[in-house]
Design a protein around this motif. Structure first.
Motif, PDB file in Angstrom:
ATOM      1  N   GLY A  89       2.800  29.394 -23.469  1.00 29.31           N
ATOM      2  CA  GLY A  89       2.281  30.598 -24.260  1.00 29.31           C
ATOM      3  C   GLY A  89       0.833  31.024 -23.683  1.00 29.31           C
ATOM      4  O   GLY A  89       0.676  30.678 -22.525  1.00 29.31           O
ATOM      5  N   ASP A  90       0.323  31.847 -24.557  1.00 31.77           N
ATOM      6  CA  ASP A  90      -0.787  32.430 -24.011  1.00 31.77           C
ATOM      7  C   ASP A  90      -2.091  31.648 -24.315  1.00 31.77           C
ATOM      8  O   ASP A  90      -2.839  31.697 -25.478  1.00 31.77           O
ATOM      9  N   ALA A  91      -2.114  30.339 -23.730  1.00 29.46           N
ATOM     10  CA  ALA A  91      -3.027  29.346 -23.928  1.00 29.46           C
ATOM     11  C   ALA A  91      -4.476  29.274 -23.394  1.00 29.46           C
ATOM     12  O   ALA A  91      -5.336  28.845 -23.743  1.00 29.46           O
ATOM     13  N   ALA A  92      -4.365  29.801 -22.246  1.00 34.23           N
ATOM     14  CA  ALA A  92      -5.532  30.181 -21.387  1.00 34.23           C
ATOM     15  C   ALA A  92      -6.717  31.011 -21.951  1.00 34.23           C
ATOM     16  O   ALA A  92      -6.500  31.984 -22.839  1.00 34.23           O
ATOM     17  N   SER A  93      -7.980  30.660 -22.030  1.00 33.75           N
ATOM     18  CA  SER A  93      -9.060  31.143 -22.941  1.00 33.75           C
ATOM     19  C   SER A  93      -9.294  32.496 -22.108  1.00 33.75           C
ATOM     20  O   SER A  93      -9.286  32.525 -20.774  1.00 33.75           O
ATOM     21  N   PRO A  94      -9.862  33.396 -22.899  1.00 36.02           N
ATOM     22  CA  PRO A  94      -9.778  34.754 -22.362  1.00 36.02           C
ATOM     23  C   PRO A  94     -11.221  34.914 -21.611  1.00 36.02           C
ATOM     24  O   PRO A  94     -12.323  34.030 -21.836  1.00 36.02           O
ATOM     25  N   PRO A  95     -11.575  35.439 -20.407  1.00 37.89           N
ATOM     26  CA  PRO A  95     -12.818  35.808 -19.734  1.00 37.89           C
ATOM     27  C   PRO A  95     -13.806  36.559 -20.414  1.00 37.89           C
ATOM     28  O   PRO A  95     -13.275  37.569 -21.288  1.00 37.89           O
ATOM     29  N   LEU A  96     -15.055  36.127 -20.456  1.00 36.13           N
ATOM     30  CA  LEU A  96     -15.970  36.908 -21.081  1.00 36.13           C
ATOM     31  C   LEU A  96     -17.027  37.474 -20.087  1.00 36.13           C
ATOM     32  O   LEU A  96     -17.405  36.877 -19.136  1.00 36.13           O
ATOM     33  N   ASP A  97     -17.726  38.594 -20.704  1.00 32.27           N
ATOM     34  CA  ASP A  97     -18.785  38.928 -19.979  1.00 32.27           C
ATOM     35  C   ASP A  97     -20.295  38.346 -20.233  1.00 32.27           C
ATOM     36  O   ASP A  97     -20.586  38.634 -21.558  1.00 32.27           O
ATOM     37  N   ALA A  98     -20.503  37.254 -19.441  1.00 32.48           N
ATOM     38  CA  ALA A  98     -21.623  36.338 -19.883  1.00 32.48           C
ATOM     39  C   ALA A  98     -22.870  37.304 -20.186  1.00 32.48           C
ATOM     40  O   ALA A  98     -23.967  36.836 -20.770  1.00 32.48           O
ATOM     41  N   GLU A  99     -23.158  38.401 -19.668  1.00 32.39           N
ATOM     42  CA  GLU A  99     -24.376  39.309 -19.615  1.00 32.39           C
ATOM     43  C   GLU A  99     -24.583  39.814 -21.109  1.00 32.39           C
ATOM     44  O   GLU A  99     -25.937  40.056 -21.367  1.00 32.39           O
ATOM     45  N   ARG A 100     -23.563  39.934 -22.037  1.00 34.74           N
ATOM     46  CA  ARG A 100     -23.827  40.389 -23.412  1.00 34.74           C
ATOM     47  C   ARG A 100     -23.843  39.253 -24.250  1.00 34.74           C
ATOM     48  O   ARG A 100     -24.091  39.154 -25.410  1.00 34.74           O
ATOM     49  N   ILE A 101     -24.195  38.023 -23.687  1.00 34.93           N
ATOM     50  CA  ILE A 101     -24.123  36.820 -24.540  1.00 34.93           C
ATOM     51  C   ILE A 101     -25.279  35.987 -24.543  1.00 34.93           C
ATOM     52  O   ILE A 101     -25.717  35.642 -23.123  1.00 34.93           O
ATOM     53  N   GLN A 102     -26.208  35.961 -25.289  1.00 34.85           N
ATOM     54  CA  GLN A 102     -27.268  35.071 -25.161  1.00 34.85           C
ATOM     55  C   GLN A 102     -27.197  33.873 -26.335  1.00 34.85           C
ATOM     56  O   GLN A 102     -26.759  33.975 -27.338  1.00 34.85           O
ATOM     57  N   THR A 103     -27.634  32.761 -25.488  1.00 34.52           N
ATOM     58  CA  THR A 103     -27.454  31.305 -26.407  1.00 34.52           C
ATOM     59  C   THR A 103     -28.745  30.644 -26.557  1.00 34.52           C
ATOM     60  O   THR A 103     -29.244  30.399 -25.599  1.00 34.52           O
ATOM     61  N   VAL A 104     -29.279  30.182 -27.949  1.00 37.26           N
ATOM     62  CA  VAL A 104     -30.383  29.453 -28.088  1.00 37.26           C
ATOM     63  C   VAL A 104     -30.228  28.358 -28.737  1.00 37.26           C
ATOM     64  O   VAL A 104     -29.415  28.385 -29.666  1.00 37.26           O
ATOM     65  N   MET A 105     -30.562  27.208 -28.374  1.00 37.81           N
ATOM     66  CA  MET A 105     -30.539  26.054 -28.803  1.00 37.81           C
ATOM     67  C   MET A 105     -31.607  25.628 -29.550  1.00 37.81           C
ATOM     68  O   MET A 105     -32.642  25.446 -29.219  1.00 37.81           O
ATOM     69  N   LEU A 106     -31.412  25.443 -31.108  1.00 39.87           N
ATOM     70  CA  LEU A 106     -32.613  25.291 -31.984  1.00 39.87           C
ATOM     71  C   LEU A 106     -32.908  24.021 -32.082  1.00 39.87           C
ATOM     72  O   LEU A 106     -34.018  23.753 -32.250  1.00 39.87           O
ATOM     73  N   LEU A 135     -22.276  23.808 -24.162  1.00 34.78           N
ATOM     74  CA  LEU A 135     -22.073  24.983 -25.024  1.00 34.78           C
ATOM     75  C   LEU A 135     -20.754  25.259 -25.450  1.00 34.78           C
ATOM     76  O   LEU A 135     -20.322  25.754 -26.628  1.00 34.78           O
ATOM     77  N   ASP A 136     -19.701  25.036 -24.578  1.00 28.83           N
ATOM     78  CA  ASP A 136     -18.419  25.485 -24.677  1.00 28.83           C
ATOM     79  C   ASP A 136     -17.684  24.403 -25.688  1.00 28.83           C
ATOM     80  O   ASP A 136     -16.557  24.263 -25.906  1.00 28.83           O
ATOM     81  N   ALA A 137     -18.386  23.276 -26.082  1.00 29.06           N
ATOM     82  CA  ALA A 137     -17.982  22.362 -26.915  1.00 29.06           C
ATOM     83  C   ALA A 137     -18.865  22.378 -28.449  1.00 29.06           C
ATOM     84  O   ALA A 137     -18.449  21.695 -29.334  1.00 29.06           O
ATOM     85  N   ILE A 138     -19.827  23.332 -28.319  1.00 29.28           N
ATOM     86  CA  ILE A 138     -20.606  23.547 -29.519  1.00 29.28           C
ATOM     87  C   ILE A 138     -20.441  24.776 -30.331  1.00 29.28           C
ATOM     88  O   ILE A 138     -20.618  24.812 -31.607  1.00 29.28           O
ATOM     89  N   THR A 139     -20.577  25.804 -29.559  1.00 25.99           N
ATOM     90  CA  THR A 139     -20.535  27.240 -30.235  1.00 25.99           C
ATOM     91  C   THR A 139     -19.384  27.943 -29.535  1.00 25.99           C
ATOM     92  O   THR A 139     -19.398  29.104 -29.007  1.00 25.99           O
ATOM     93  N   ASP A 140     -18.106  26.963 -29.171  1.00 25.64           N
ATOM     94  CA  ASP A 140     -17.181  27.788 -28.301  1.00 25.64           C
ATOM     95  C   ASP A 140     -16.316  28.820 -29.072  1.00 25.64           C
ATOM     96  O   ASP A 140     -15.709  29.536 -27.995  1.00 25.64           O
ATOM     97  N   PRO A 141     -16.439  29.434 -30.018  1.00 26.35           N
ATOM     98  CA  PRO A 141     -15.811  30.667 -30.210  1.00 26.35           C
ATOM     99  C   PRO A 141     -16.541  31.634 -29.594  1.00 26.35           C
ATOM    100  O   PRO A 141     -15.775  32.759 -29.478  1.00 26.35           O
ATOM    101  N   THR A 142     -17.762  31.702 -29.280  1.00 22.80           N
ATOM    102  CA  THR A 142     -18.489  32.943 -28.471  1.00 22.80           C
ATOM    103  C   THR A 142     -19.223  32.673 -27.256  1.00 22.80           C
ATOM    104  O   THR A 142     -20.244  33.279 -27.036  1.00 22.80           O
ATOM    105  N   VAL A 143     -18.729  31.673 -26.533  1.00 19.94           N
ATOM    106  CA  VAL A 143     -19.245  31.497 -25.061  1.00 19.94           C
ATOM    107  C   VAL A 143     -17.995  31.385 -24.532  1.00 19.94           C
ATOM    108  O   VAL A 143     -16.942  30.872 -24.802  1.00 19.94           O
ATOM    109  N   PRO A 144     -18.179  31.545 -23.001  1.00 18.31           N
ATOM    110  CA  PRO A 144     -16.997  31.128 -21.975  1.00 18.31           C
ATOM    111  C   PRO A 144     -16.725  29.987 -21.956  1.00 18.31           C
ATOM    112  O   PRO A 144     -17.261  28.873 -22.179  1.00 18.31           O
TER     113      PRO A 144
END
Length: 459
Positions: A267-284, A226-235
């Motif tokens: 720089g600030d290159a590390a990706s931010p931590p995310l609350d996975a509980e508020r994220i749902q991902t569906v593969m169409l 998922l982090d290579a497909i919809t990476d702006p919105t998943v951890p």
């Protein structure tokens, strides 16, 4: 001459030309099989099956999200398969949809009020890509915790929406993209670099909003990371160290702009931590979806389907050569497959390594794989098709190539050197010269690249 069904993704004139060869029956079967795989991956139809509005609840893949009266539902996305997902959401949600922004390739925009549809550029980002990326961040930043962001980021989003981090200019980020495209690096490594030199990727759009996030996407990467497909919105599962290692491994560390190196090191290159509980991902849809449909179509045509691989990677010409070698061996020895077999599969995707200053748009991975296969299959009763499912292979107007045992002979008759075309990465000209070029136009989907081999009877 055999004609294709009305639902075929290949224009009738193109199909007719492709079938005007000695192995027309084998080529026709390959076209039909690939067309079935492509049709099965239409993301709008999948969206309509999985998303419903039930009173005050938004139900996605069986999971209900309760909507407060003042909750906003917006659509955010970018990519080659994004528009049909957004259009389906517009139809499904009606007045409950508050707006949003999606970014598509130049020339593909359609009105989707109240969703803003922006056009940008691919495979290299442009100033339009920068403006689109900033607009996505702006809208995401207006959302509240009770709101829902329906996100449809699909393949191609890295170029279509591109915002550099502080300290890196847009021109320098564009140069990074250019170098990565030519490097031959696998997509996972390319994405590891791009995610850590971005204000959008690596989960940064999700970090920009407290809203609940539902990702609706399709996969064009083997294994569906998922982090290579919809990476702006998943951890993000990659690290800054992996991005640096990828650049060093492919000889790009000293070639990329100094600002990129400084950003990754200090720089600030590390990706931010995310609350996975508020994220749902569906593969169409993904490559498996296409392969299953291709196998069903092959069987309906009286062939014996074999799903050979769903994780094909590596240098494109080598992949084409390998698969064609297995097909040729089978024709000669009846193993591992017999005449009448249809070998289908997908990849994640294969790559073409270009010299630093080599021109784009003179070929593509599927075209090179097809030419390599044509050389191995010379004189043999077989057809081989390689297809980029978004309809644009390597930034060219072609989607890929359909070759057979007569391709090499036809090339020689017309003064076309297939080995030279491969060496110089000029597959487009060669395929067009022998009438083996695949053309679909934009397909509105983007899953793994597909391949089909149809084996006839050895004479």
């Amino acid at each position: 001459m055999t004609t294709l069904p009305p639902t075929s993704p290949f224009p009738a004139a193109v199909a007719a030309r492709l079938l005007d060869h000695g192995h027309a029956e084998l080529r026709d079967a390959a076209l039909r099989i690939a067309g079935a795989g492509l049709a099965a991956c239409e993301p709008g139809a999948a969206t309509e099956l999985l998303v419903t509005l039930d009173g005050d609840a938004l139900v996605v893949d069986g999971r209900a999200l309760e909507l407060a009266p003042d909750a906003r539902v917006v659509v955010l996305g970018a990519g080659k398969a994004t528009l049909p997902i957004a259009a389906a959401l517009q139809r499904l949600l009606g007045e409950r949809l508050a707006g949003g922004v999606v970014v598509v390739r130049a020339g593909e925009a359609e009105p989707l009020d109240p969703i803003e549809v922006l056009e940008a550029d691919h495979p290299l980002p442009s100033e339009r890509s920068l403006a689109a990326g900033r607009r996505l961040l702006e809208v995401a930043g207006t959302l509240r915790s009770q709101d829902v962001a329906l996100c449809c980021f699909t393949g191609g989003s890295s170029a279509l929406a591109s915002v550099p981090p502080l300290g890196v200019s847009f021109a320098e980020k564009r140069e990074l993209h250019r170098l990565l495209l030519r490097s031959g690096a696998p997509i996972e490594q390319v994405n590891a670099v791009r995610k850590h030199v971005s204000l959008l990727k690596g989960g940064r759009i999700a970090a920009a909003t407290p809203a609940r996030i539902v990702n609706l996407t399709v996969s064009d990467v083997a294994g569906n990371p998922l982090d290579a497909i919809t990476d702006p919105t998943v951890p993000d599962l990659s690290s800054v160290g992996e991005a640096i290692a990828a650049l060093e491994h492919h000889g790009l560390w000293d070639a990329v702009p100094a600002s990129v190196r400084e950003h990754l090191l200090e720089g600030d290159a590390a990706s931010p931590p995310l609350d996975a509980e508020r994220i749902q991902t569906v593969m169409l849809a993904d490559g498996h979806t296409a392969c299953r449909a291709m196998a069903v179509e092959a069987q309906a045509l009286g062939l014996a389907p074999q799903i050979v691989s769903t994780t094909l990677t590596g240098e494109s010409r080598e992949a084409g050569h390998l698969l064609a070698g297995l097909a040729a061996h089978s024709l000669a020895h009846g193993t591992p497959w017999q005449a009448g077999a249809a070998l289908v599969g997908c990849g994640g995707e294969t790559t073409v390594t270009l010299a630093p200053q080599a021109a784009l748009s003179t070929g593509g991975p599927n075209q090179e794989a097809a030419l390599a296969a044509a050389l191995v299959l010379a004189g043999k009763p077989a057809a081989a098709l390689f297809l980029d499912t978004d309809g644009i292979d390597g930034g060219t107007p072609l989607a890929g190539g359909l070759v057979d045992g007569t391709t090499a002979a036809r090339a020689a008759e017309r003064g076309v050197s297939l080995p030279a075309a491969l060496r110089d990465h000029r597959a487009t000209v060669a395929l067009e010269a022998v009438d083996d070029a695949l053309l679909t136009g934009p397909t509105a989907t983007n899953v793994n690249d597909l391949f089909v081999f149809v084996l006839g009877t050895e004479e």
